[in-house]
Write a protein that holds these residues in place. Structure first.
Motif, PDB file in Angstrom:
ATOM      1  N   VAL A 145     -35.120  12.532 -27.679  1.00 32.28           N
ATOM      2  CA  VAL A 145     -35.543  11.307 -27.003  1.00 32.28           C
ATOM      3  C   VAL A 145     -37.010  11.471 -26.648  1.00 32.28           C
ATOM      4  N   ALA A 146     -37.879  10.669 -27.250  1.00 37.01           N
ATOM      5  CA  ALA A 146     -39.316  10.809 -27.017  1.00 37.01           C
ATOM      6  C   ALA A 146     -40.033   9.536 -27.418  1.00 37.01           C
ATOM      7  N   ILE A 147     -41.343   9.534 -27.206  1.00 36.22           N
ATOM      8  CA  ILE A 147     -42.189   8.410 -27.582  1.00 36.22           C
ATOM      9  C   ILE A 147     -42.645   8.602 -29.025  1.00 36.22           C
ATOM     10  N   LEU A 195     -53.608  16.035 -28.316  1.00 32.69           N
ATOM     11  CA  LEU A 195     -54.117  15.362 -29.518  1.00 32.69           C
ATOM     12  C   LEU A 195     -53.299  15.651 -30.768  1.00 32.69           C
ATOM     13  N   THR A 196     -52.087  16.210 -30.612  1.00 30.67           N
ATOM     14  CA  THR A 196     -51.233  16.433 -31.778  1.00 30.67           C
ATOM     15  C   THR A 196     -50.791  15.088 -32.347  1.00 30.67           C
ATOM     16  N   ASN A 197     -50.452  15.061 -33.621  1.00 27.13           N
ATOM     17  CA  ASN A 197     -50.020  13.819 -34.270  1.00 27.13           C
ATOM     18  C   ASN A 197     -48.847  13.200 -33.526  1.00 27.13           C
ATOM     19  N   GLY A 198     -48.961  11.899 -33.252  1.00 28.44           N
ATOM     20  CA  GLY A 198     -47.883  11.199 -32.569  1.00 28.44           C
ATOM     21  C   GLY A 198     -47.943  11.254 -31.064  1.00 28.44           C
ATOM     22  N   SER A 199     -48.866  12.034 -30.499  1.00 28.04           N
ATOM     23  CA  SER A 199     -48.968  12.150 -29.041  1.00 28.04           C
ATOM     24  C   SER A 199     -49.647  10.929 -28.445  1.00 28.04           C
ATOM     25  N   THR A 200     -49.527  10.776 -27.117  1.00 28.68           N
ATOM     26  CA  THR A 200     -50.178   9.647 -26.454  1.00 28.68           C
ATOM     27  C   THR A 200     -51.699   9.755 -26.554  1.00 28.68           C
ATOM     28  N   ARG A 233     -54.702  17.602 -11.163  1.00 27.99           N
ATOM     29  CA  ARG A 233     -54.549  17.674  -9.714  1.00 27.99           C
ATOM     30  C   ARG A 233     -55.663  18.482  -9.055  1.00 27.99           C
ATOM     31  N   ARG A 234     -56.124  19.525  -9.751  1.00 28.71           N
ATOM     32  CA  ARG A 234     -57.008  20.515  -9.137  1.00 28.71           C
ATOM     33  C   ARG A 234     -58.463  20.443  -9.616  1.00 28.71           C
ATOM     34  N   THR A 235     -58.742  19.548 -10.582  1.00 29.55           N
ATOM     35  CA  THR A 235     -60.114  19.400 -11.087  1.00 29.55           C
ATOM     36  C   THR A 235     -60.401  17.903 -11.246  1.00 29.55           C
ATOM     37  N   ASP A 236     -61.560  17.592 -11.813  1.00 37.68           N
ATOM     38  CA  ASP A 236     -61.898  16.195 -12.088  1.00 37.68           C
ATOM     39  C   ASP A 236     -61.537  15.768 -13.507  1.00 37.68           C
ATOM     40  N   LEU A 237     -60.696  16.545 -14.199  1.00 37.93           N
ATOM     41  CA  LEU A 237     -60.255  16.154 -15.536  1.00 37.93           C
ATOM     42  C   LEU A 237     -59.438  14.863 -15.468  1.00 37.93           C
ATOM     43  N   VAL A 238     -59.640  13.996 -16.436  1.00 39.33           N
ATOM     44  CA  VAL A 238     -58.936  12.717 -16.530  1.00 39.33           C
ATOM     45  C   VAL A 238     -57.868  12.823 -17.617  1.00 39.33           C
ATOM     46  N   GLY A 239     -56.667  12.324 -17.326  1.00 40.32           N
ATOM     47  CA  GLY A 239     -55.575  12.396 -18.283  1.00 40.32           C
ATOM     48  C   GLY A 239     -55.070  11.035 -18.698  1.00 40.32           C
ATOM     49  N   PHE A 240     -54.186  11.036 -19.687  1.00 37.72           N
ATOM     50  CA  PHE A 240     -53.644   9.792 -20.224  1.00 37.72           C
ATOM     51  C   PHE A 240     -52.203  10.038 -20.653  1.00 37.72           C
ATOM     52  N   GLY A 241     -51.303   9.121 -20.273  1.00 33.74           N
ATOM     53  CA  GLY A 241     -49.916   9.300 -20.660  1.00 33.74           C
ATOM     54  C   GLY A 241     -49.023   8.210 -20.113  1.00 33.74           C
ATOM     55  N   PRO A 242     -47.708   8.361 -20.258  1.00 37.39           N
ATOM     56  CA  PRO A 242     -46.745   7.367 -19.767  1.00 37.39           C
ATOM     57  C   PRO A 242     -46.887   7.156 -18.263  1.00 37.39           C
ATOM     58  N   PRO A 262     -59.642  -2.973 -20.671  1.00 39.19           N
ATOM     59  CA  PRO A 262     -58.236  -3.345 -20.871  1.00 39.19           C
ATOM     60  C   PRO A 262     -57.341  -2.117 -20.967  1.00 39.19           C
ATOM     61  N   LYS A 263     -56.074  -2.309 -20.686  1.00 40.98           N
ATOM     62  CA  LYS A 263     -55.120  -1.209 -20.789  1.00 40.98           C
ATOM     63  C   LYS A 263     -54.637  -1.065 -22.236  1.00 40.98           C
ATOM     64  N   PRO A 264     -54.404   0.168 -22.677  1.00 43.97           N
ATOM     65  CA  PRO A 264     -53.869   0.368 -24.035  1.00 43.97           C
ATOM     66  C   PRO A 264     -52.489  -0.257 -24.180  1.00 43.97           C
ATOM     67  N   PRO A 265     -52.072  -0.593 -25.386  1.00 47.08           N
ATOM     68  CA  PRO A 265     -50.734  -1.173 -25.589  1.00 47.08           C
ATOM     69  C   PRO A 265     -49.635  -0.180 -25.240  1.00 47.08           C
ATOM     70  N   ASN A 266     -48.462  -0.706 -24.916  1.00 46.63           N
ATOM     71  CA  ASN A 266     -47.314   0.135 -24.591  1.00 46.63           C
ATOM     72  C   ASN A 266     -46.908   1.009 -25.779  1.00 46.63           C
ATOM     73  N   ALA A 267     -46.372   2.157 -25.451  1.00 47.20           N
ATOM     74  CA  ALA A 267     -45.743   3.012 -26.461  1.00 47.20           C
ATOM     75  C   ALA A 267     -44.255   2.658 -26.512  1.00 47.20           C
ATOM     76  N   THR A 268     -43.519   3.267 -27.436  1.00 46.11           N
ATOM     77  CA  THR A 268     -42.079   3.011 -27.560  1.00 46.11           C
ATOM     78  C   THR A 268     -41.296   4.297 -27.359  1.00 46.11           C
ATOM     79  N   LEU A 269     -40.372   4.261 -26.411  1.00 45.20           N
ATOM     80  CA  LEU A 269     -39.466   5.383 -26.183  1.00 45.20           C
ATOM     81  C   LEU A 269     -38.209   5.153 -27.002  1.00 45.20           C
ATOM     82  N   GLY A 270     -37.757   6.175 -27.708  1.00 47.88           N
ATOM     83  CA  GLY A 270     -36.580   5.990 -28.542  1.00 47.88           C
ATOM     84  C   GLY A 270     -35.854   7.281 -28.857  1.00 47.88           C
ATOM     85  N   LEU A 271     -34.775   7.147 -29.595  1.00 46.03           N
ATOM     86  CA  LEU A 271     -33.925   8.271 -30.001  1.00 46.03           C
ATOM     87  C   LEU A 271     -34.244   8.691 -31.431  1.00 46.03           C
ATOM     88  N   PHE A 272     -34.218   9.981 -31.668  1.00 40.18           N
ATOM     89  CA  PHE A 272     -34.417  10.550 -33.007  1.00 40.18           C
ATOM     90  C   PHE A 272     -33.118  11.211 -33.459  1.00 40.18           C
TER      91      PHE A 272
END
Length: 305
Positions: A145-147, A195-200, A233-242, A262-272
């Protein structure tokens, strides 16, 4: 192709040599060598390169190895299914889940599972699509179960969409860019992304390029959600995800989302699942509970429309 030959072939890969594999299988080295020769004759190709340093796999051998692991796993799953049907104890189920599922619906699903199958053995693999698919293809996982997106999946994998999932930018509480309104400002920050293939993160960069918005200039690559959150949490690094990853009061304490538009489009959560491979009764029940829980959980999903 005999089952024992397949089992021996995989053991050679796991052990790294004929001698070690023979010891693990408790057969003579000559018997194992003969079995490998018979397998090569059956397949019509050389599978192993033999030298004084041990063995390595030919291209044909590498291709067969993944299928061989799948064969062994399928046989084990069939044995497990027969035991379940006959009322035998010791049912096993192995699944891969994204952290978004783990921090939303899965704890309650797990409680259902334990109540229904108190003697069953469950194995969980945390990961994204890129970690889950190899486990499915090798037979190590029953389902995942993943995006993901259907376009990025190999033909052997079936993807069943369950719900859209918003994707957000976030950083530590009090981050100077929390109220930033445009991508020009946040693109100059230091980012931490998978940055792996398929990641957010992979999806983010492609979307920014497609719509002509500025991309992050400095990126720390990270494949661990927990490590990503700690660094944010502990630095000024900016993240991106669900969104749930950054708004859960336990998992993302000390993190807040940004107001950038603008906000990026939604991802899709599903079953594999692996195409054409049936689930055991226990795995089928678990999959059904996960589907139902996601459809009923307003925290984990955004309803279409």
């Amino acid at each position: 192709m005999k089952y024992q030959h397949v089992k021996a072939f995989v053991q050679v890969a796991d052990s790294g040599s004929i001698r070690a594999a023979a010891r693990a299988l408790r057969i003579s080295q000559s018997a194992l060598t003969r079995a490998m020769k018979e397998l090569e004759e059956d397949m019509g190709a050389e599978l192993l390169n033999r030298s004084y340093r041990g063995v390595s796999f030919t291209d044909a051998g590498k291709a067969l190895l993944g299928r061989a692991r799948m064969i062994l796993s399928t046989m084990e799953r069939a044995r497990n299914e027969v035991q379940q049907i006959n009322g035998g104890a010791g049912a096993r189920v192995s699944i891969g889940i994204t952290p978004v599922v783990a921090i939303t619906i899965f704890p309650n699903v797990y409680r259902q599972f334990v109540a229904a199958f108190p003697e069953a053995v469950m194995t969980l693999k945390e990961g994204f699509m890129t970690e889950i698919i190899p486990g499915l293809l090798e037979g190590a996982l029953d389902f995942g179960v993943a995006i993901a997106s259907r376009d990025e999946l190999p033909p052997e994998i079936v993807f069943i969409p369950l719900c859209p999932t918003p994707l957000l930018i976030a950083g530590r509480k009090g981050h100077p860019l929390t109220q930033a309104q445009d991508w020009g400002a946040v693109s100059k920050a230091r980012w931490i992304l998978n940055l792996t293939n398929g990641s957010t993160g992979h999806h983010l960069l492609h979307w920014l390029d497609r719509v002509g918005l500025p991309q992050p200039q400095q990126i720390v690559q990270c494949t661990s959600p927990a490590l990503m959150i700690e660094m944010m949490r502990r630095t000024d690094l900016v993240g991106f995800g669900p969104d749930r990853l950054f708004t859960d009061p336990l998992f993302s304490c000390g993190v807040e989302t940004f107001a950038v538009e603008p906000k990026p489009p939604n991802a899709t959560l599903g079953l594999f699942r692996v195409r054409g491979v049936p689930l055991t009764p226990v795995a089928q029940k678990l999959e059904t509970w996960i589907k139902r829980a996601i459809s009923n959980d307003s925290r984990a999903v955004v309803k279409p429309g």
